[in-house]
Structures are given as structure tokens and as C-alpha cells.
Design a protein around this motif. Structure first.
Motif, PDB file in Angstrom:
ATOM      1  N   TYR A 265       0.586  -1.162  -0.035  1.00 37.35           N
ATOM      2  CA  TYR A 265      -0.023   0.162   0.040  1.00 37.35           C
ATOM      3  C   TYR A 265       0.858   1.195   0.003  1.00 37.35           C
ATOM      4  O   TYR A 265       2.075   1.144   0.135  1.00 37.35           O
ATOM      5  CB  TYR A 265      -1.025  -0.097   1.075  1.00 37.35           C
ATOM      6  CG  TYR A 265      -0.405   0.304   2.625  1.00 37.35           C
ATOM      7  CD1 TYR A 265      -0.462   1.569   3.109  1.00 37.35           C
ATOM      8  CD2 TYR A 265       0.092  -0.978   3.197  1.00 37.35           C
ATOM      9  CE1 TYR A 265       0.200   1.734   4.375  1.00 37.35           C
ATOM     10  CE2 TYR A 265       0.844  -0.702   4.550  1.00 37.35           C
ATOM     11  CZ  TYR A 265       0.672   0.448   5.171  1.00 37.35           C
ATOM     12  OH  TYR A 265       1.260   0.577   6.367  1.00 37.35           O
ATOM     13  N   HIS A 266       0.264   2.464  -0.207  1.00 35.72           N
ATOM     14  CA  HIS A 266       1.125   3.533  -0.235  1.00 35.72           C
ATOM     15  C   HIS A 266       0.537   4.411   1.069  1.00 35.72           C
ATOM     16  O   HIS A 266      -0.582   4.668   1.055  1.00 35.72           O
ATOM     17  CB  HIS A 266       0.923   4.386  -1.699  1.00 35.72           C
ATOM     18  CG  HIS A 266       1.306   3.617  -2.581  1.00 35.72           C
ATOM     19  ND1 HIS A 266       1.036   3.322  -3.970  1.00 35.72           N
ATOM     20  CD2 HIS A 266       2.619   2.770  -2.877  1.00 35.72           C
ATOM     21  CE1 HIS A 266       1.726   2.659  -4.684  1.00 35.72           C
ATOM     22  NE2 HIS A 266       2.606   2.383  -4.050  1.00 35.72           N
ATOM     23  N   LEU A 267       1.527   5.282   1.526  1.00 30.09           N
ATOM     24  CA  LEU A 267       1.316   6.188   2.669  1.00 30.09           C
ATOM     25  C   LEU A 267       0.590   7.336   2.198  1.00 30.09           C
ATOM     26  O   LEU A 267       1.138   7.923   1.031  1.00 30.09           O
ATOM     27  CB  LEU A 267       2.607   6.489   3.439  1.00 30.09           C
ATOM     28  CG  LEU A 267       3.024   5.177   4.063  1.00 30.09           C
ATOM     29  CD1 LEU A 267       4.402   5.843   4.884  1.00 30.09           C
ATOM     30  CD2 LEU A 267       2.269   4.342   5.190  1.00 30.09           C
ATOM     31  N   ASP A 268      -0.278   7.964   3.000  1.00 23.31           N
ATOM     32  CA  ASP A 268      -0.693   9.475   2.358  1.00 23.31           C
ATOM     33  C   ASP A 268       0.170  10.599   2.717  1.00 23.31           C
ATOM     34  O   ASP A 268       0.441  11.575   2.035  1.00 23.31           O
ATOM     35  CB  ASP A 268      -2.095   9.766   2.998  1.00 23.31           C
ATOM     36  CG  ASP A 268      -3.295   8.802   2.607  1.00 23.31           C
ATOM     37  OD1 ASP A 268      -3.144   8.541   1.440  1.00 23.31           O
ATOM     38  OD2 ASP A 268      -4.341   8.559   3.373  1.00 23.31           O
ATOM     39  N   GLU A 269       1.022  10.389   3.889  1.00 22.01           N
ATOM     40  CA  GLU A 269       1.735  11.447   4.277  1.00 22.01           C
ATOM     41  C   GLU A 269       3.160  10.673   4.475  1.00 22.01           C
ATOM     42  O   GLU A 269       3.341   9.720   5.236  1.00 22.01           O
ATOM     43  CB  GLU A 269       1.410  11.956   5.528  1.00 22.01           C
ATOM     44  CG  GLU A 269       0.398  12.806   5.496  1.00 22.01           C
ATOM     45  CD  GLU A 269      -0.186  13.323   6.859  1.00 22.01           C
ATOM     46  OE1 GLU A 269       0.508  13.685   7.556  1.00 22.01           O
ATOM     47  OE2 GLU A 269      -1.588  13.648   7.132  1.00 22.01           O
ATOM     48  N   TYR A 270       4.267  11.241   3.644  1.00 22.71           N
ATOM     49  CA  TYR A 270       5.742  10.702   3.901  1.00 22.71           C
ATOM     50  C   TYR A 270       6.580  11.654   3.684  1.00 22.71           C
ATOM     51  O   TYR A 270       6.289  12.579   3.045  1.00 22.71           O
ATOM     52  CB  TYR A 270       5.841   9.517   3.124  1.00 22.71           C
ATOM     53  CG  TYR A 270       5.311   9.681   1.665  1.00 22.71           C
ATOM     54  CD1 TYR A 270       6.531  10.189   0.785  1.00 22.71           C
ATOM     55  CD2 TYR A 270       4.052   9.808   1.209  1.00 22.71           C
ATOM     56  CE1 TYR A 270       6.183  10.473  -0.658  1.00 22.71           C
ATOM     57  CE2 TYR A 270       3.812  10.051  -0.243  1.00 22.71           C
ATOM     58  CZ  TYR A 270       5.027  10.778  -1.092  1.00 22.71           C
ATOM     59  OH  TYR A 270       4.654  10.710  -2.590  1.00 22.71           O
ATOM     60  N   LYS A 271       7.857  11.375   4.163  1.00 19.79           N
ATOM     61  CA  LYS A 271       9.007  12.122   3.843  1.00 19.79           C
ATOM     62  C   LYS A 271      10.024  11.558   2.943  1.00 19.79           C
ATOM     63  O   LYS A 271      10.394  12.259   2.064  1.00 19.79           O
ATOM     64  CB  LYS A 271       9.644  12.585   5.087  1.00 19.79           C
ATOM     65  CG  LYS A 271       8.892  13.505   5.954  1.00 19.79           C
ATOM     66  CD  LYS A 271       9.810  13.846   7.398  1.00 19.79           C
ATOM     67  CE  LYS A 271       9.092  14.529   8.432  1.00 19.79           C
ATOM     68  NZ  LYS A 271       9.793  14.749   9.549  1.00 19.79           N
TER      69      LYS A 271
ATOM     70  N   GLU B 161       4.549  -2.172   2.978  1.00 18.15           N
ATOM     71  CA  GLU B 161       4.024  -3.653   3.130  1.00 18.15           C
ATOM     72  C   GLU B 161       3.170  -3.852   4.444  1.00 18.15           C
ATOM     73  O   GLU B 161       3.448  -3.442   5.386  1.00 18.15           O
ATOM     74  CB  GLU B 161       5.172  -4.582   2.735  1.00 18.15           C
ATOM     75  CG  GLU B 161       5.788  -4.595   1.529  1.00 18.15           C
ATOM     76  CD  GLU B 161       5.134  -5.091   0.417  1.00 18.15           C
ATOM     77  OE1 GLU B 161       4.194  -5.792   0.375  1.00 18.15           O
ATOM     78  OE2 GLU B 161       5.466  -4.417  -0.827  1.00 18.15           O
ATOM     79  N   LEU B 162       2.167  -4.505   4.464  1.00 14.09           N
ATOM     80  CA  LEU B 162       1.391  -4.788   5.444  1.00 14.09           C
ATOM     81  C   LEU B 162       1.167  -6.572   5.508  1.00 14.09           C
ATOM     82  O   LEU B 162       0.896  -7.187   4.410  1.00 14.09           O
ATOM     83  CB  LEU B 162      -0.016  -4.296   5.264  1.00 14.09           C
ATOM     84  CG  LEU B 162      -1.023  -4.976   6.308  1.00 14.09           C
ATOM     85  CD1 LEU B 162      -0.647  -4.530   7.808  1.00 14.09           C
ATOM     86  CD2 LEU B 162      -2.385  -4.465   6.132  1.00 14.09           C
TER      87      LEU B 162
ATOM     88  N   GLU C  91       9.236   4.447   5.059  1.00 13.24           N
ATOM     89  CA  GLU C  91       9.362   5.773   5.752  1.00 13.24           C
ATOM     90  C   GLU C  91      10.022   5.551   7.095  1.00 13.24           C
ATOM     91  O   GLU C  91      10.708   6.575   7.501  1.00 13.24           O
ATOM     92  CB  GLU C  91       7.904   6.144   6.094  1.00 13.24           C
ATOM     93  CG  GLU C  91       7.685   7.692   6.729  1.00 13.24           C
ATOM     94  CD  GLU C  91       8.484   8.874   5.888  1.00 13.24           C
ATOM     95  OE1 GLU C  91       8.389   9.926   6.263  1.00 13.24           O
ATOM     96  OE2 GLU C  91       8.589   8.740   4.675  1.00 13.24           O
ATOM     97  N   ASP C  92       9.949   4.790   7.921  1.00 17.96           N
ATOM     98  CA  ASP C  92      10.532   4.317   9.209  1.00 17.96           C
ATOM     99  C   ASP C  92      12.100   4.280   9.120  1.00 17.96           C
ATOM    100  O   ASP C  92      12.706   3.965  10.065  1.00 17.96           O
ATOM    101  CB  ASP C  92      10.154   2.966   9.621  1.00 17.96           C
ATOM    102  CG  ASP C  92       8.548   3.435  10.063  1.00 17.96           C
ATOM    103  OD1 ASP C  92       8.176   4.506  10.362  1.00 17.96           O
ATOM    104  OD2 ASP C  92       7.726   2.554  10.237  1.00 17.96           O
TER     105      ASP C  92
END
Length: 142
Positions: free
Chosen positions: A18-24, A30-31, A51-52
Motif C-alpha cells: 500500500y501507499h502512505l498518504d503522508e511521508y518524507k 508492506e502489510l 518511511e521508518d
């Protein structure tokens, strides 16, 4: 859902990109969702988010986990920022979240670290599952 029989117990699991809505850094994630058969209300949900990488301390800025792209379900640890598929990193470690043996290792790790699907009343959610990769070896040398 896929099925694994492990230590005389049946687990069902699925993987999704899936894709995050907010990210840097990166929107890719992946889930993994795993639950013990007949205990569907207490699954473990593991979010592997590129992102993590900001939370993980490495010696080199280029050292990072690449999540799910260009190969859905696969995570690479790269010191070049590239994957073996991209032809620029012949010495990267990979984790294929599509493989049952990887799922078994995740089950064992989290059962030993707080997940109790038989007594829990809700999901056991790990939003920063990349951090766990520092403690359990799921990698395959490529």
C-alpha cells in the motif's frame, strides 16, 4: 488468505502493498496480517514502511531498507539505495514477505514478544516493523 501449519497450530496470513498518504522518504509500505485460526479478532498487523528508515540508526546515509518496489512483498537492505533488480547492488540483503518460512519466523518472534492471539481481544499492531529487523534475521544473502 494463505495457510501455514506451525507447531500444530494453523495460522492464516496475507501480505499487501500500500501507499502512505503522508511521508518524507517514500510512500511505499508492506502489510502482513497473521491470525491464529478461529481467533480472527486478534491478528497481528505488521506495517513495514520505508518511511521508518528515519528511526533506524545506521553508519552510512545510504544504508536503508527499500520496501516493496520494484518487487511487491520484498524488502531490501541496501547500502547504495538501489536493489539487485536495478542491477546496482550485488551485495544486498533481501526479505521476501511472500515466503512461508519468513512468516513462521515472524510468528515465532512476536509470540515471544507480546502477541497472544488466544487471549487478546483486539489486533496487535506494529506500525514500525522495520525496527524489528534489527533483532531477527529474516534476510537471504543475494
Amino acid at each position: 488468505m494463505r495457510k501455514i501449519i506451525h507447531k500444530k497450530e494453523t495460522y492464516l496470513w496475507k501480505r499487501a502493498h500500500y501507499h502512505l498518504d503522508e511521508y518524507k522518504l517514500s510512500k511505499c509500505a508492506e502489510l502482513i496480517v497473521i491470525y491464529l485460526e478461529n481467533f480472527k479478532n486478534s491478528p497481528i498487523k505488521l506495517h513495514f514502511r520505508e518511511e521508518d528508515n528515519v528511526l533506524i540508526n545506521h553508519n552510512n546515509e545510504k544504508d536503508k531498507w527499500i520496501v516493496g518496489y520494484p518487487d511487491s512483498g520484498v524488502i531490501w537492505f541496501s547500502n547504495t539505495g538501489k536493489t539487485t533488480i536495478q542491477g546496482e547492488n550485488s551485495d544486498c540483503r533481501t526479505i521476501n514477505l511472500n515466503r512461508p518460512m519468513v512468516i513462521i519466523k515472524l510468528i515465532d518472534y512476536y509470540l515471544a514478544n507480546g502477541w497472544n492471539p488466544k487471549s487478546a481481544k483486539q489486533s496487535f499492531v506494529i506500525n514500525n516493523a522495520l525496527e524489528m529487523l534489527e533483532f531477527i534475521d529474516l534476510t537471504e544473502k543475494k
